[in-house]
Design a protein around this motif. Structure first.
Motif, PDB file in Angstrom:
ATOM      1  N   PRO A  67       0.843  -1.492  -0.107  1.00 52.60           N
ATOM      2  CA  PRO A  67      -0.086   0.022   0.009  1.00 52.60           C
ATOM      3  C   PRO A  67       0.788   1.071   0.045  1.00 52.60           C
ATOM      4  O   PRO A  67       0.408   2.047  -0.192  1.00 52.60           O
ATOM      5  CB  PRO A  67      -0.740  -0.062   1.295  1.00 52.60           C
ATOM      6  CG  PRO A  67      -0.893  -1.573   1.705  1.00 52.60           C
ATOM      7  CD  PRO A  67       0.336  -2.197   1.158  1.00 52.60           C
ATOM      8  N   TYR A 118       1.816   1.398  -4.085  1.00 46.17           N
ATOM      9  CA  TYR A 118       0.687   1.497  -5.115  1.00 46.17           C
ATOM     10  C   TYR A 118      -0.817   1.753  -4.685  1.00 46.17           C
ATOM     11  O   TYR A 118      -0.997   1.131  -3.261  1.00 46.17           O
ATOM     12  CB  TYR A 118       0.836   0.121  -5.974  1.00 46.17           C
ATOM     13  CG  TYR A 118       1.669  -0.076  -6.811  1.00 46.17           C
ATOM     14  CD1 TYR A 118       2.034   0.719  -7.892  1.00 46.17           C
ATOM     15  CD2 TYR A 118       2.717  -0.972  -6.354  1.00 46.17           C
ATOM     16  CE1 TYR A 118       3.357   0.516  -8.849  1.00 46.17           C
ATOM     17  CE2 TYR A 118       3.820  -1.249  -7.304  1.00 46.17           C
ATOM     18  CZ  TYR A 118       4.081  -0.364  -8.337  1.00 46.17           C
ATOM     19  OH  TYR A 118       5.293  -0.791  -9.184  1.00 46.17           O
ATOM     20  N   SER A 119      -1.365   2.537  -5.200  1.00 46.13           N
ATOM     21  CA  SER A 119      -2.606   2.918  -4.501  1.00 46.13           C
ATOM     22  C   SER A 119      -3.799   1.881  -4.858  1.00 46.13           C
ATOM     23  O   SER A 119      -4.609   1.876  -4.159  1.00 46.13           O
ATOM     24  CB  SER A 119      -3.076   4.367  -5.121  1.00 46.13           C
ATOM     25  OG  SER A 119      -3.056   4.465  -6.598  1.00 46.13           O
ATOM     26  N   LYS A 120      -3.614   1.334  -6.209  1.00 52.86           N
ATOM     27  CA  LYS A 120      -4.773   0.639  -6.691  1.00 52.86           C
ATOM     28  C   LYS A 120      -4.382  -0.558  -7.548  1.00 52.86           C
ATOM     29  O   LYS A 120      -3.395   0.025  -8.427  1.00 52.86           O
ATOM     30  CB  LYS A 120      -5.872   1.136  -7.054  1.00 52.86           C
ATOM     31  CG  LYS A 120      -7.198   0.438  -7.557  1.00 52.86           C
ATOM     32  CD  LYS A 120      -8.320   1.275  -7.874  1.00 52.86           C
ATOM     33  CE  LYS A 120      -8.879   1.840  -6.602  1.00 52.86           C
ATOM     34  NZ  LYS A 120     -10.318   2.387  -6.802  1.00 52.86           N
ATOM     35  N   ILE A 167      -3.717  -4.373  -1.161  1.00 52.55           N
ATOM     36  CA  ILE A 167      -4.470  -3.120  -1.961  1.00 52.55           C
ATOM     37  C   ILE A 167      -5.517  -3.449  -2.712  1.00 52.55           C
ATOM     38  O   ILE A 167      -5.943  -4.742  -3.067  1.00 52.55           O
ATOM     39  CB  ILE A 167      -3.326  -2.841  -2.991  1.00 52.55           C
ATOM     40  CG1 ILE A 167      -1.790  -2.522  -2.561  1.00 52.55           C
ATOM     41  CG2 ILE A 167      -3.906  -1.465  -3.828  1.00 52.55           C
ATOM     42  CD1 ILE A 167      -0.703  -2.324  -3.477  1.00 52.55           C
ATOM     43  N   GLU A 168      -6.465  -2.374  -2.981  1.00 53.25           N
ATOM     44  CA  GLU A 168      -7.840  -2.586  -3.529  1.00 53.25           C
ATOM     45  C   GLU A 168      -7.569  -3.214  -5.105  1.00 53.25           C
ATOM     46  O   GLU A 168      -6.702  -2.646  -5.700  1.00 53.25           O
ATOM     47  CB  GLU A 168      -8.599  -1.470  -3.509  1.00 53.25           C
ATOM     48  CG  GLU A 168      -9.771  -1.664  -4.302  1.00 53.25           C
ATOM     49  CD  GLU A 168     -10.645  -0.238  -4.291  1.00 53.25           C
ATOM     50  OE1 GLU A 168     -11.917  -0.418  -4.691  1.00 53.25           O
ATOM     51  OE2 GLU A 168     -10.186   0.715  -3.907  1.00 53.25           O
ATOM     52  N   ILE A 169      -8.172  -4.452  -5.406  1.00 54.92           N
ATOM     53  CA  ILE A 169      -8.023  -4.711  -6.808  1.00 54.92           C
ATOM     54  C   ILE A 169      -9.120  -4.602  -7.560  1.00 54.92           C
ATOM     55  O   ILE A 169     -10.488  -4.869  -7.116  1.00 54.92           O
ATOM     56  CB  ILE A 169      -7.771  -6.211  -6.673  1.00 54.92           C
ATOM     57  CG1 ILE A 169      -6.384  -6.661  -6.045  1.00 54.92           C
ATOM     58  CG2 ILE A 169      -7.807  -6.955  -8.236  1.00 54.92           C
ATOM     59  CD1 ILE A 169      -6.297  -7.863  -5.722  1.00 54.92           C
ATOM     60  N   GLU A 170      -9.108  -3.892  -8.932  1.00 55.47           N
ATOM     61  CA  GLU A 170     -10.431  -3.575  -9.851  1.00 55.47           C
ATOM     62  C   GLU A 170     -10.014  -4.866 -11.073  1.00 55.47           C
ATOM     63  O   GLU A 170      -9.008  -4.651 -11.420  1.00 55.47           O
ATOM     64  CB  GLU A 170     -10.543  -2.420 -10.211  1.00 55.47           C
ATOM     65  CG  GLU A 170     -10.919  -1.329  -8.976  1.00 55.47           C
ATOM     66  CD  GLU A 170     -12.502  -1.605  -8.790  1.00 55.47           C
ATOM     67  OE1 GLU A 170     -13.117  -2.287  -9.289  1.00 55.47           O
ATOM     68  OE2 GLU A 170     -12.625  -0.662  -7.755  1.00 55.47           O
ATOM     69  N   GLY A 223      -8.502   5.369 -10.957  1.00 53.59           N
ATOM     70  CA  GLY A 223      -6.871   5.143 -11.343  1.00 53.59           C
ATOM     71  C   GLY A 223      -6.127   6.605 -11.310  1.00 53.59           C
ATOM     72  O   GLY A 223      -6.580   7.511 -11.623  1.00 53.59           O
ATOM     73  N   SER A 263      -1.192   4.006  -9.499  1.00 53.81           N
ATOM     74  CA  SER A 263      -1.853   2.729  -9.895  1.00 53.81           C
ATOM     75  C   SER A 263      -0.906   1.861 -10.797  1.00 53.81           C
ATOM     76  O   SER A 263      -0.046   2.085 -11.119  1.00 53.81           O
ATOM     77  CB  SER A 263      -3.292   2.756 -10.800  1.00 53.81           C
ATOM     78  OG  SER A 263      -4.319   3.787 -10.027  1.00 53.81           O
TER      79      SER A 263
END
Length: 356
Positions: free
Chosen positions: A27, A30-32, A57-60, A88, A92
């Motif tokens: 974290p 990288y932010s996302k 980290i949040e994953i999309e 993003g 990211s």
């Protein structure tokens, strides 16, 4: 399999790849995380990949349609918009989980979003493992013209998980095999010879051949990232192969060819041109022709087909000052770049391709 060091990144294999990701994806860095998939890798590869991805980290997940016809700027625009709407930013990272279309297009999207974010390639097809994901070429097609728009920028890493190959059809495996055969023809005769008894090879043999193929491409790219010299050797079979692939892609009356199928034809044709220019012996040409024709179906070309394919050659990205440039074999295992061939030689090559 040991990690392969490239110019600015490394190629990791199996668990070492997942370990690298767990150390990288923090974290604080990288932010996302965005994971790009197509319809096939979403179903067959994504669950396994996510189950082994250790990060807070949040994953999309962003998904595109499957196929070369979607490797275009319109798909890029949809992805740029999706990355924007999903929050993003410059911190990211994009992970491209898929075949050559996903890694080529995903790399280009990453290189151009917010003027460039980090990206990682996780190839899931044989073609992308040994070719598309390696070497930093990212881009899209312009209409039916292959790879006309793009940029050379290396990924943060490439992670190869050979077990993903278990999800592929035999047709897709053969497509990737063409690039491996090419590496032997242009660089290492001993490597080429290993494919002469392909039916006798097992899974361990294939893994070793994949590793060796990646090593060969990496050695060539490391010498010439920008493709001003020896990297042009990798285009053997692709000058005519790309024109054939583009022609079949745009012609609704033709059955589309996979990249490797078109390149296999291109390698036979360009081997014949090499022979006609006294670079390749007749014996070596016949060896190449019959091994490739035994692996790949013979495609029928009429005079109109050949004329249209030759017309497409002018758009090949290797051309300089309006002249069509070929990489031709100087014997099996060696190459000569920046070679010209007139239309008469090309027609003769097609004529010979028709014969058994």
């Amino acid at each position: 399999m040991q990690t392969i060091k490239a110019n600015t990144y490394s190629v990791f294999f199996n668990e070492e790849g997942y370990s690298y990701l767990s150390e990288l994806l923090l974290p604080t860095k990288y932010s996302k995380i965005f994971v790009l998939v197509d319809e096939n890798t979403s179903q067959y590869c994504l669950p396994t990949f996510l189950a082994n991805l250790a990060t807070e980290i949040e994953i999309e997940i962003v998904e595109i349609e499957n196929g070369e016809e979607f490797k275009n700027i319109e798909t890029c625009m949809q992805l740029w918009q999706a990355l924007t709407e999903l929050g993003g930013d410059r911190k990211s990272i994009l992970i491209n989980l898929g075949g050559g279309v996903v890694t080529d297009l995903g790399g280009f999207v990453a290189c151009t979003f917010k003027r460039g974010i980090d990206f990682i390639n996780v190839p899931t097809t044989l073609l992308s493992m040994v070719d598309a994901s390696i070497g930093g070429k990212n881009g899209v097609d312009l209409g039916q013209l292959k790879n006309q728009i793009g940029i050379i920028r290396e990924p943060k890493a490439v992670i190869v998980i050979p077990s993903f190959l278990e999800t592929l059809s035999q047709l897709e495996m053969r497509s990737g095999l063409a690039e491996m055969l090419k590496h032997g023809l242009i660089y290492d005769k001993n490597y080429w010879n290993k494919f002469k008894k392909l039916s006798e090879l097992d899974g361990d043999d294939l893994s070793a051949l994949i590793y060796e193929s990646i090593e060969i491409k990496n050695k060539i790219v490391s010498e010439d990232l920008s493709e001003n010299g020896i990297r042009k050797a990798l285009n053997f079979g692709h000058t005519l192969g790309h024109a054939i692939e583009s022609y079949f892609l745009e012609n609704e009356s033709k059955t589309k060819l996979l990249h490797g199928e078109a390149v296999a034809i291109g390698m036979i044709l360009e081997s014949h041109i090499s022979m006609e220019k006294n670079l390749l012996s007749r014996e070596e040409y016949h060896e190449i022709k019959y091994i490739l024709k035994d692996m790949y179906d013979t495609i029928l070309f009429d005079k109109n087909d050949i004329e249209k394919i030759i017309e497409l050659l002018i758009y090949d990205k290797k051309n300089e000052f309006g002249k069509i440039q070929f990489a031709l074999l100087d014997g099996i295992g060696s190459i000569k770049i920046n070679q010209e061939a007139n239309n008469e030689l090309i027609y003769k090559a097609f004529d010979d391709y028709k014969s058994s």
